[in-house]
Design a protein around this motif. Structure first.
Motif, mmCIF file in Angstrom:
data_model
loop_
_atom_site.group_PDB
_atom_site.id
_atom_site.type_symbol
_atom_site.label_atom_id
_atom_site.label_comp_id
_atom_site.label_asym_id
_atom_site.label_seq_id
_atom_site.Cartn_x
_atom_site.Cartn_y
_atom_site.Cartn_z
ATOM 1 N N ALA A 43 0.861 -1.135 -0.107
ATOM 2 C CA ALA A 43 0.075 -0.172 0.091
ATOM 3 C C ALA A 43 0.876 1.164 -0.025
ATOM 4 C CB ALA A 43 -0.838 -0.033 1.072
ATOM 5 N N ARG A 44 2.009 1.392 0.871
ATOM 6 C CA ARG A 44 2.922 2.561 0.916
ATOM 7 C C ARG A 44 3.394 2.597 -0.640
ATOM 8 N NH1 ARG A 44 3.597 0.372 6.079
ATOM 9 N NH2 ARG A 44 5.542 -0.524 5.676
ATOM 10 N N THR A 45 4.017 1.468 -1.116
ATOM 11 C CA THR A 45 4.591 1.377 -2.315
ATOM 12 C C THR A 45 3.651 1.984 -3.364
ATOM 13 O OG1 THR A 45 5.989 -0.590 -1.793
ATOM 14 C CG2 THR A 45 5.726 0.186 -4.108
ATOM 15 N N ALA A 46 2.429 1.642 -3.579
ATOM 16 C CA ALA A 46 1.456 2.000 -4.324
ATOM 17 C C ALA A 46 1.225 3.596 -4.384
ATOM 18 C CB ALA A 46 0.349 1.256 -4.471
ATOM 19 N N GLN A 47 1.251 4.032 -2.825
ATOM 20 C CA GLN A 47 1.031 5.205 -3.010
ATOM 21 C C GLN A 47 1.900 6.218 -3.412
ATOM 22 O OE1 GLN A 47 0.306 6.509 1.364
ATOM 23 N NE2 GLN A 47 -0.105 8.666 0.763
ATOM 24 N N ARG A 48 3.337 5.989 -3.166
ATOM 25 C CA ARG A 48 4.629 6.435 -3.656
ATOM 26 C C ARG A 48 4.545 6.741 -5.156
ATOM 27 N NH1 ARG A 48 7.540 3.300 0.271
ATOM 28 N NH2 ARG A 48 7.666 4.312 2.228
ATOM 29 N N TRP A 49 4.063 5.685 -5.959
ATOM 30 C CA TRP A 49 4.329 5.449 -7.247
ATOM 31 C C TRP A 49 2.952 6.378 -7.686
ATOM 32 C CZ3 TRP A 49 7.313 3.161 -11.095
ATOM 33 C CH2 TRP A 49 8.579 2.581 -10.540
ATOM 34 N N ASN A 50 2.151 6.300 -7.032
ATOM 35 C CA ASN A 50 1.018 7.365 -7.529
ATOM 36 C C ASN A 50 1.425 8.619 -7.554
ATOM 37 O OD1 ASN A 50 -1.047 5.160 -7.989
ATOM 38 N ND2 ASN A 50 -1.791 5.288 -6.000
ATOM 39 N N SER A 88 3.707 9.154 -10.351
ATOM 40 C CA SER A 88 3.060 9.375 -11.825
ATOM 41 C C SER A 88 2.399 10.580 -11.904
ATOM 42 C CB SER A 88 2.063 7.962 -11.823
ATOM 43 O OG SER A 88 1.340 8.028 -12.922
ATOM 44 N N ALA A 89 1.928 11.109 -10.884
ATOM 45 C CA ALA A 89 1.194 12.546 -10.923
ATOM 46 C C ALA A 89 2.202 13.438 -11.522
ATOM 47 C CB ALA A 89 0.459 12.870 -9.597
ATOM 48 N N ARG A 90 3.493 13.442 -11.218
ATOM 49 C CA ARG A 90 4.638 14.385 -11.596
ATOM 50 C C ARG A 90 5.273 13.958 -12.844
ATOM 51 N NH1 ARG A 90 6.060 14.421 -5.929
ATOM 52 N NH2 ARG A 90 8.119 13.263 -6.486
ATOM 53 N N GLN A 91 4.782 12.741 -13.361
ATOM 54 C CA GLN A 91 5.119 12.108 -14.465
ATOM 55 C C GLN A 91 6.854 11.878 -14.393
ATOM 56 O OE1 GLN A 91 4.357 14.843 -18.202
ATOM 57 N NE2 GLN A 91 2.045 14.397 -18.015
ATOM 58 N N VAL A 92 7.199 11.249 -13.348
ATOM 59 C CA VAL A 92 8.495 10.771 -13.081
ATOM 60 C C VAL A 92 8.667 9.527 -13.502
ATOM 61 C CG1 VAL A 92 10.349 10.427 -11.333
ATOM 62 C CG2 VAL A 92 8.837 12.611 -11.374
ATOM 63 N N VAL A 93 7.646 8.493 -13.415
ATOM 64 C CA VAL A 93 7.727 7.157 -13.813
ATOM 65 C C VAL A 93 6.735 6.899 -14.619
ATOM 66 C CG1 VAL A 93 8.598 6.406 -11.481
ATOM 67 C CG2 VAL A 93 5.996 6.441 -11.812
ATOM 68 N N SER A 94 6.434 5.756 -15.253
ATOM 69 C CA SER A 94 5.587 5.561 -16.402
ATOM 70 C C SER A 94 4.429 4.960 -15.913
ATOM 71 C CB SER A 94 6.064 4.399 -17.428
ATOM 72 O OG SER A 94 6.257 3.264 -16.427
ATOM 73 N N GLN A 95 3.091 5.076 -16.668
ATOM 74 C CA GLN A 95 1.911 4.759 -16.297
ATOM 75 C C GLN A 95 1.894 3.124 -16.081
ATOM 76 O OE1 GLN A 95 -0.845 6.829 -15.234
ATOM 77 N NE2 GLN A 95 -1.957 5.041 -14.533
ATOM 78 N N GLN A 96 2.443 2.358 -16.955
ATOM 79 C CA GLN A 96 2.593 1.009 -16.687
ATOM 80 C C GLN A 96 3.396 0.605 -15.370
ATOM 81 O OE1 GLN A 96 1.398 -1.207 -18.805
ATOM 82 N NE2 GLN A 96 2.331 -2.986 -17.513
ATOM 83 N N ALA A 97 4.265 1.033 -14.911
ATOM 84 C CA ALA A 97 4.735 0.825 -13.769
ATOM 85 C C ALA A 97 3.909 1.272 -12.368
ATOM 86 C CB ALA A 97 6.269 1.501 -13.600
ATOM 87 N N THR A 98 3.325 2.167 -12.579
ATOM 88 C CA THR A 98 2.237 2.537 -11.724
ATOM 89 C C THR A 98 1.096 1.705 -11.338
ATOM 90 O OG1 THR A 98 2.706 4.957 -12.058
ATOM 91 C CG2 THR A 98 0.757 4.465 -10.765
ATOM 92 N N ASP A 99 0.560 1.218 -12.687
ATOM 93 C CA ASP A 99 -0.383 0.181 -12.541
ATOM 94 C C ASP A 99 -0.086 -1.197 -12.187
ATOM 95 O OD1 ASP A 99 -2.231 1.894 -13.834
ATOM 96 O OD2 ASP A 99 -1.793 1.293 -15.797
ATOM 97 N N GLU A 100 1.382 -1.466 -12.244
ATOM 98 C CA GLU A 100 1.631 -2.629 -11.861
ATOM 99 C C GLU A 100 1.940 -2.492 -10.212
ATOM 100 O OE1 GLU A 100 5.662 -3.492 -13.493
ATOM 101 O OE2 GLU A 100 4.748 -3.905 -15.393
ATOM 102 N N ARG A 101 2.012 -1.532 -9.642
ATOM 103 C CA ARG A 101 2.169 -1.357 -8.070
ATOM 104 C C ARG A 101 0.652 -1.408 -7.640
ATOM 105 N NH1 ARG A 101 6.351 -2.046 -9.817
ATOM 106 N NH2 ARG A 101 8.396 -1.221 -9.252
ATOM 107 N N ARG A 102 -0.076 -0.689 -8.161
ATOM 108 C CA ARG A 102 -1.569 -0.901 -7.968
ATOM 109 C C ARG A 102 -2.094 -2.287 -7.929
ATOM 110 N NH1 ARG A 102 -3.756 4.370 -11.707
ATOM 111 N NH2 ARG A 102 -2.667 6.046 -10.143
#
Length: 398
Positions: free
Chosen positions: A148-155, A158-172
């Motif tokens: 849950a904490r990891t997914a929150q960080r990736w969200n 992703s909002a600052r467009q630092v990581v890809s959307q695919q990586a964010t979806d994998e964490r979710r």
């Protein structure tokens, strides 16, 4: 030497004797003729008598002889049937968990209350399974929290467009999987905890322990109904009395009907019961209907499972006229319906239609069509008709 006597002849007889001889001959002939005439008359008279007797026998044969009976009034009479007593409630108590009997707290004959502990089971395997499940649950919760904490960080990234959307979806997706695993681990812990609640075998209701199949140290294997139950608890404050009533009497089975019964162990006592339920259908094999009576057993004198001799006082079917009972052999079946043949005082037959109130097998209760004074022909011929002349004889059954 003396001379030989001379034979008597008509010439040598005196005159009076010579005149009597023809008269004697005529008299002898007359007597013989009379004898012949008498014998002939006797013969003719005997033949005429035989013919008259034969005529009388033929006339008697022409009028058939029938047996008659008098209908009997239908009166309430007891119906005796076997019955079986059963407890108002009976529950076999099985184990829901494996283990060994640690304590046995009840035995046969003990009165118990609902929720009372009957035995305690030691479950070392179950205890270890519960400990392992709680550890697995703790691990799944830690993994879910980390995900849950990891997914929150990736969200946030992703909002600052630092990581890809695919990586964010994998964490979710990982967070959703970890959450499901946590729910599964929690369910397993709850299941095992529920099983630990069955360490204590408890009574399901107030009653008496009627069977026990365990002792201290005995192995308990759950999930098998082929083995005998650990205990059987029976509520015998009220009993059900089951009776199979023949089809001919099912019409008299109504709620509230009273019955008296006796049991072998109390031959000098009589108990009462009241009809509460009927099966409403006749068993095809036995030709009877199952009915249930209820009886109070607060004293505990009656035993569930016991045999009882049941006595039912059955009133006649309610009708406007008095019912009469006749043998079933007196009934005539024709296209016009059921009827009986009665004989009047002159020996004449009258065929009367009747209505059957109850068929008792060997006897019939007639609702209408007969009078108590009627003389009913027993086993009448199929060809009998109204107006026929018969010679009635009394039947021993009348």
């Amino acid at each position: 030497m003396p001379e030989a006597p001379v034979p008597a002849t008509a010439e040598t007889l005196p005159a009076d004797q010579r005149a009597a001889s023809p008269r004697r001959v005529a008299l002898v002939l007359l007597l013989g003729l009379l004898a012949l005439l008498g014998a002939g008359a006797l013969r003719v008279s005997s033949r005429l008598g035989a013919q008259e007797e034969l005529r009388q026998v033929a006339a008697a044969v022409a009028v058939p002889s029938v047996r008659v009976i008098h209908p009997r009034a239908v009166e309430p009479r007891p119906l005796l049937l076997p019955g079986r007593l059963q407890a108002w409630a009976e529950a076999p108590v099985y184990a829901r968990t494996n283990g060994f009997v640690a304590r046995r707290l009840a035995d046969i004959g003990d009165r118990v209350t609902a929720g009372q502990i009957l035995a305690e089971i030691d479950t070392p395997d179950l205890d270890q399974q519960l400990a392992a499940a709680e550890a697995a649950f703790a691990t799944a919760r830690a993994q879910r929290d980390l995900s849950a904490r990891t997914a929150q960080r990736w969200n946030e990234l992703s909002a600052r467009q630092v990581v890809s959307q695919q990586a964010t979806d994998e964490r979710r997706g990982d967070l959703a999987a970890r959450t499901a695993q946590l729910s599964q681990a929690e369910a397993e812990v709850n299941r095992l905890r529920a099983l630990t609640g069955f360490k204590q075998v408890i009574a399901p209701f107030d009653g008496t322990v009627t069977s026990r199949a365990i002792d201290v140290g005995g192995l308990i294997v759950s999930g098998s109904t082929s083995s005998p139950p650990l205990f059987t608890v029976t509520d015998m404050r009220r009993l059900r009395l089951y009776v199979r009533v023949p089809q001919a009497y099912t019409g008299a089975m109504r709620d509230g009907l009273k019955a008296t019964f006796s049991v072998p162990e109390y031959a000098d006592r009589s108990f009462t019961a009241e009809l509460t339920r009927t099966a409403g259908a006749v068993d095809a094999q036995s030709g009877s209907m199952l009915v249930q009576f209820t009886t109070d057993n607060a004293s505990g004198a009656l035993k569930p499972g016991g045999y009882a001799q049941v006595r039912l006082e059955l009133p006649p079917e309610p009708t406007d006229t008095q019912q009469l009972r006749i043998p079933a052999s007196a009934l005539i079946f024709r296209a016009s319906g059921t009827s009986v043949a009665v004989v009047d005082g002159d020996g004449r037959v009258a065929v009367k239609p009747v209505r059957i109130a109850r068929d008792l097998g060997a006897e019939l209760d007639i609702a209408s069509g007969l009078e108590p004074t009627d003389r009913v022909i027993d086993s009448p011929s199929d060809a009998i008709r109204s107006g026929d002349e018969v010679r009635p004889t009394q039947n021993a059954r009348s």
